[in-house]
Design an enzyme around this catalytic site. Structure first.
Site, PDB file in Angstrom:
ATOM      1  N   GLN A  18       0.806  -1.221   0.000  1.00  0.00           N
ATOM      2  CA  GLN A  18       0.000   0.000   0.000  1.00  0.00           C
ATOM      3  C   GLN A  18       0.841   1.274   0.000  1.00  0.00           C
ATOM      4  OE1 GLN A  18      -2.589   0.103   3.369  1.00  0.00           O
ATOM      5  NE2 GLN A  18      -3.486   2.075   2.839  1.00  0.00           N
TER       6      GLN A  18
ATOM      7  N   VAL B  29      -4.582   1.263  -3.853  1.00  0.00           N
ATOM      8  CA  VAL B  29      -5.653   1.040  -4.839  1.00  0.00           C
ATOM      9  C   VAL B  29      -6.578   2.249  -5.025  1.00  0.00           C
ATOM     10  CG1 VAL B  29      -5.685  -1.480  -4.682  1.00  0.00           C
ATOM     11  CG2 VAL B  29      -7.125  -0.131  -3.122  1.00  0.00           C
TER      12      VAL B  29
ATOM     13  N   ILE C  33      -7.480  -7.111   0.074  1.00  0.00           N
ATOM     14  CA  ILE C  33      -7.465  -5.706   0.501  1.00  0.00           C
ATOM     15  C   ILE C  33      -8.840  -5.294   1.029  1.00  0.00           C
ATOM     16  CG2 ILE C  33      -7.338  -3.339  -0.414  1.00  0.00           C
ATOM     17  CD1 ILE C  33      -5.201  -4.419  -2.395  1.00  0.00           C
TER      18      ILE C  33
ATOM     19  N   TYR D 202     -19.631  -4.866  12.186  1.00  0.00           N
ATOM     20  CA  TYR D 202     -19.028  -4.902  10.844  1.00  0.00           C
ATOM     21  C   TYR D 202     -19.606  -3.796   9.973  1.00  0.00           C
ATOM     22  CZ  TYR D 202     -15.933  -8.804  11.217  1.00  0.00           C
ATOM     23  OH  TYR D 202     -14.879  -9.591  11.557  1.00  0.00           O
TER      24      TYR D 202
ATOM     25  N   LYS E 265     -18.572  -6.070   1.710  1.00  0.00           N
ATOM     26  CA  LYS E 265     -18.345  -7.474   1.322  1.00  0.00           C
ATOM     27  C   LYS E 265     -19.503  -7.993   0.454  1.00  0.00           C
ATOM     28  CE  LYS E 265     -14.356  -8.268   3.337  1.00  0.00           C
ATOM     29  NZ  LYS E 265     -13.133  -8.109   2.511  1.00  0.00           N
TER      30      LYS E 265
ATOM     31  N   ALA F 201      -5.938  -6.301  10.228  1.00  0.00           N
ATOM     32  CA  ALA F 201      -7.244  -5.756   9.853  1.00  0.00           C
ATOM     33  C   ALA F 201      -8.318  -6.267  10.810  1.00  0.00           C
ATOM     34  CB  ALA F 201      -7.589  -6.128   8.413  1.00  0.00           C
TER      35      ALA F 201
HETATM   36  P1  NAD Z   1      -4.269  -7.458   6.773  1.00  0.00           P
HETATM   37  O1  NAD Z   1      -4.344  -6.206   7.585  1.00  0.00           O
HETATM   38  O2  NAD Z   1      -3.102  -8.327   6.980  1.00  0.00           O
HETATM   39  O3  NAD Z   1      -4.408  -7.108   5.231  1.00  0.00           O
HETATM   40  C1  NAD Z   1      -5.194  -6.040   4.755  1.00  0.00           C
HETATM   41  C2  NAD Z   1      -4.410  -5.421   3.626  1.00  0.00           C
HETATM   42  O4  NAD Z   1      -5.179  -4.408   2.954  1.00  0.00           O
HETATM   43  C3  NAD Z   1      -3.115  -4.733   4.101  1.00  0.00           C
HETATM   44  O5  NAD Z   1      -2.010  -5.281   3.427  1.00  0.00           O
HETATM   45  C4  NAD Z   1      -3.325  -3.284   3.711  1.00  0.00           C
HETATM   46  O6  NAD Z   1      -2.121  -2.639   3.334  1.00  0.00           O
HETATM   47  C5  NAD Z   1      -4.254  -3.451   2.510  1.00  0.00           C
HETATM   48  N1  NAD Z   1      -4.893  -2.180   2.152  1.00  0.00           N
HETATM   49  C6  NAD Z   1      -5.761  -1.443   2.886  1.00  0.00           C
HETATM   50  N2  NAD Z   1      -6.050  -0.301   2.223  1.00  0.00           N
HETATM   51  C7  NAD Z   1      -5.359  -0.339   1.045  1.00  0.00           C
HETATM   52  C8  NAD Z   1      -5.235   0.544  -0.059  1.00  0.00           C
HETATM   53  N3  NAD Z   1      -5.849   1.725  -0.095  1.00  0.00           N
HETATM   54  N4  NAD Z   1      -4.432   0.174  -1.102  1.00  0.00           N
HETATM   55  C9  NAD Z   1      -3.779  -1.016  -1.082  1.00  0.00           C
HETATM   56  N5  NAD Z   1      -3.852  -1.895  -0.067  1.00  0.00           N
HETATM   57  C10 NAD Z   1      -4.632  -1.541   0.990  1.00  0.00           C
HETATM   58  O7  NAD Z   1      -5.622  -8.239   7.122  1.00  0.00           O
HETATM   59  P2  NAD Z   1      -6.295  -9.546   6.479  1.00  0.00           P
HETATM   60  O8  NAD Z   1      -7.247 -10.019   7.504  1.00  0.00           O
HETATM   61  O9  NAD Z   1      -5.262 -10.456   5.923  1.00  0.00           O
HETATM   62  O10 NAD Z   1      -7.161  -8.921   5.283  1.00  0.00           O
HETATM   63  C11 NAD Z   1      -7.087  -9.391   3.951  1.00  0.00           C
HETATM   64  C12 NAD Z   1      -8.494  -9.624   3.418  1.00  0.00           C
HETATM   65  O11 NAD Z   1      -9.080 -10.722   4.109  1.00  0.00           O
HETATM   66  C13 NAD Z   1      -9.433  -8.432   3.618  1.00  0.00           C
HETATM   67  O12 NAD Z   1     -10.261  -8.307   2.475  1.00  0.00           O
HETATM   68  C14 NAD Z   1     -10.270  -8.881   4.803  1.00  0.00           C
HETATM   69  O13 NAD Z   1     -11.545  -8.244   4.849  1.00  0.00           O
HETATM   70  C15 NAD Z   1     -10.391 -10.350   4.479  1.00  0.00           C
HETATM   71  N6  NAD Z   1     -10.875 -11.209   5.559  1.00  0.00           N
HETATM   72  C16 NAD Z   1     -10.222 -11.267   6.746  1.00  0.00           C
HETATM   73  C17 NAD Z   1     -10.700 -12.069   7.760  1.00  0.00           C
HETATM   74  C18 NAD Z   1      -9.998 -12.135   9.091  1.00  0.00           C
HETATM   75  O14 NAD Z   1     -10.611 -12.537  10.074  1.00  0.00           O
HETATM   76  N7  NAD Z   1      -8.737 -11.770   9.174  1.00  0.00           N
HETATM   77  C19 NAD Z   1     -11.838 -12.858   7.545  1.00  0.00           C
HETATM   78  C20 NAD Z   1     -12.494 -12.805   6.321  1.00  0.00           C
HETATM   79  C21 NAD Z   1     -11.997 -11.959   5.340  1.00  0.00           C
END
Ligand code: NAD
Length: 264
Positions: free
Chosen positions: A42, A67, A94, A157, A164, A197
C-alpha cells in the site's frame, strides 16, 4: 496428498501487510507449488516488512500500489506487464473501513466513510481485474477475500459487511465478463483469523472465541486452511468454479442457532 504444480505460472498478490495476512497465507501456498511471485504494497511504510517476508521467496517482485490512486494501479500493472509479459493468478486481499464506521450503528455511517470503505474494499477488485485482464489468458484466475458479514448482520461490521456484499456481487459480474475468455474469479469467505485488519474491529477477540465454540468443527479456521482454499480456487483443480463464494470457516455459517452446553 495431491500436489498442485504451478511451475512456470506467475502470480500477483495484493494486500500483504505481514506474516499473519491472509494474502501471505495464499502467497506461500502458491510459491510452494512453484509459482513465480509478485506483490503490491500500500505504501512505503509497508515495504520493509514485505522485503523481509519475501526474502524467503527468491525472485519476488515488489510494486507500490495504493488502490485508491489510479496512477499507482497503472504503474504497477504496466511495470509487471513489462517484466513478465503475462500473468496467471491474482490475489486481492485488501479491505479498509474508517474506524468510526465500525464502532456504533450502521445508520450513522457518514457519506465519506461509506464511500471510502466501498472504494477500497469493493471497487478496488473491479479496478484490479480491469488492469489485469490484458495480461491474463485462458486458465487465468483471480481470488478475493470475503466474510460472512456479506450475507448476515454481524454487529460492528456495519459498512464492511455492506462492502463485502458488493464484493461478492462484483465477483459474480466479473465472472460473467471474464468467463468469455476462460478466466475465472472467486471469493474465499474466511472465518475470523487474527490479522491486523481483524484486530482493528471492535470486540474481535470476543467474537473470535464465540465463533470457535459454535462452529461444527469446534474451533476457528487456520491461516493455513485459508491459504489452501486460495490455492485450490486459483488452480486448475477448480477449473469449473467461477463467480462463487466458498466458505472456509470450520463450518460456522451452516449453523442456524447456537446452543449453550447445558441446553441439551
Ligand atoms: P491485513 O491487515 O493483513 O491485510 C489487509 C491489507 O489491505 C493490508 O495489506 C493493507 O495494506 C491493505 N490495504 C488497505 N487499504 C489499502 C489501499 N488503499 N491500497 C492497497 N492496499 C490496501 O488483514 P487480512 O485479515 O489479511 O485482510 C485481507 C483480506 O481478508 C481483507 O479483504 C479482509 O476483509 C479479508 N478477511 C479477513 C478475515 C480475518 O478474520 N482476518 C476474515 C475474512 C476476510
Amino acid at each position: 496428498m495431491m500436489q498442485i504444480d504451478l511451475t512456470g505460472k506467475k502470480a500477483l498478490v495484493m494486500g500483504v501487510a505481514n506474516r499473519r495476512s491472509l494474502g501471505w497465507a495464499i502467497a506461500t501456498k502458491l510459491a510452494e507449488a512453484g509459482a513465480e511471485m509478485a506483490f503490491t504494497y500500500q505504501g512505503e511504510r509497508l515495504r520493509g516488512e514485505l522485503e523481509k517476508l519475501t526474502a524467503e521467496l527468491p525472485n519476488s517482485r515488489l510494486y507500490q500500489c495504493d488502490v485508491t490512486v489510479e496512477e499507482e494501479l497503472d504503474a504497477a500493472f504496466n511495470d509487471l506487464g513489462t517484466a513478465w509479459g503475462k500473468l496467471d493468478y491474482v490475489v486481492h486481499a485488501i479491505a479498509f473501513a474508517p474506524r468510526p464506521a465500525m464502532d456504533g450503528r450502521y445508520i450513522d455511517t457518514t457519506r465519506d466513510d461509506w464511500i471510502t470503505a466501498l472504494e477500497i474494499s469493493s471497487y478496488s477488485l473491479l479496478a484490479v481485474a480491469r488492469k489485469a485482464e490484458p495480461l491474463l489468458d485462458e486458465g487465468g484466475s483471480l481470488v478475493t477475500l470475503s466474510y460472512y458479514a456479506a450475507e448476515k448482520v454481524i454487529p460492528k461490521y456495519n459498512v464492511m459487511g455492506v462492502a463485502k456484499s458488493a464484493l461478492e456481487s462484483t465477483v459474480r459480474y466479473l465472472a460473467y465478463d471474464l468467463g468469455k475468455k476462460g478466466i475465472r474469479i472467486n471469493a474465499v469467505s474466511a472465518g475470523p483469523v487474527r490479522t491486523v485488519a481483524a484486530r482493528s474491529i471492535p470486540g474481535f477477540i470476543k467474537m473470535f472465541n464465540k465463533v470457535g465454540d459454535a462452529a461444527p468443527l469446534g474451533r476457528n479456521v487456520t491461516q493455513d486452511e485459508v491459504g489452501n482454499l486460495g490455492l485450490f480456487l486459483l488452480s486448475e483443480l477448480a477449473g469449473g468454479i467461477t463467480g462463487e463464494t466458498v466458505y472456509v470457516d470450520a463450518g460456522y455459517h451452516v449453523m442456524g442457532m447456537q446452543l449453550e452446553e447445558d441446553d441439551g
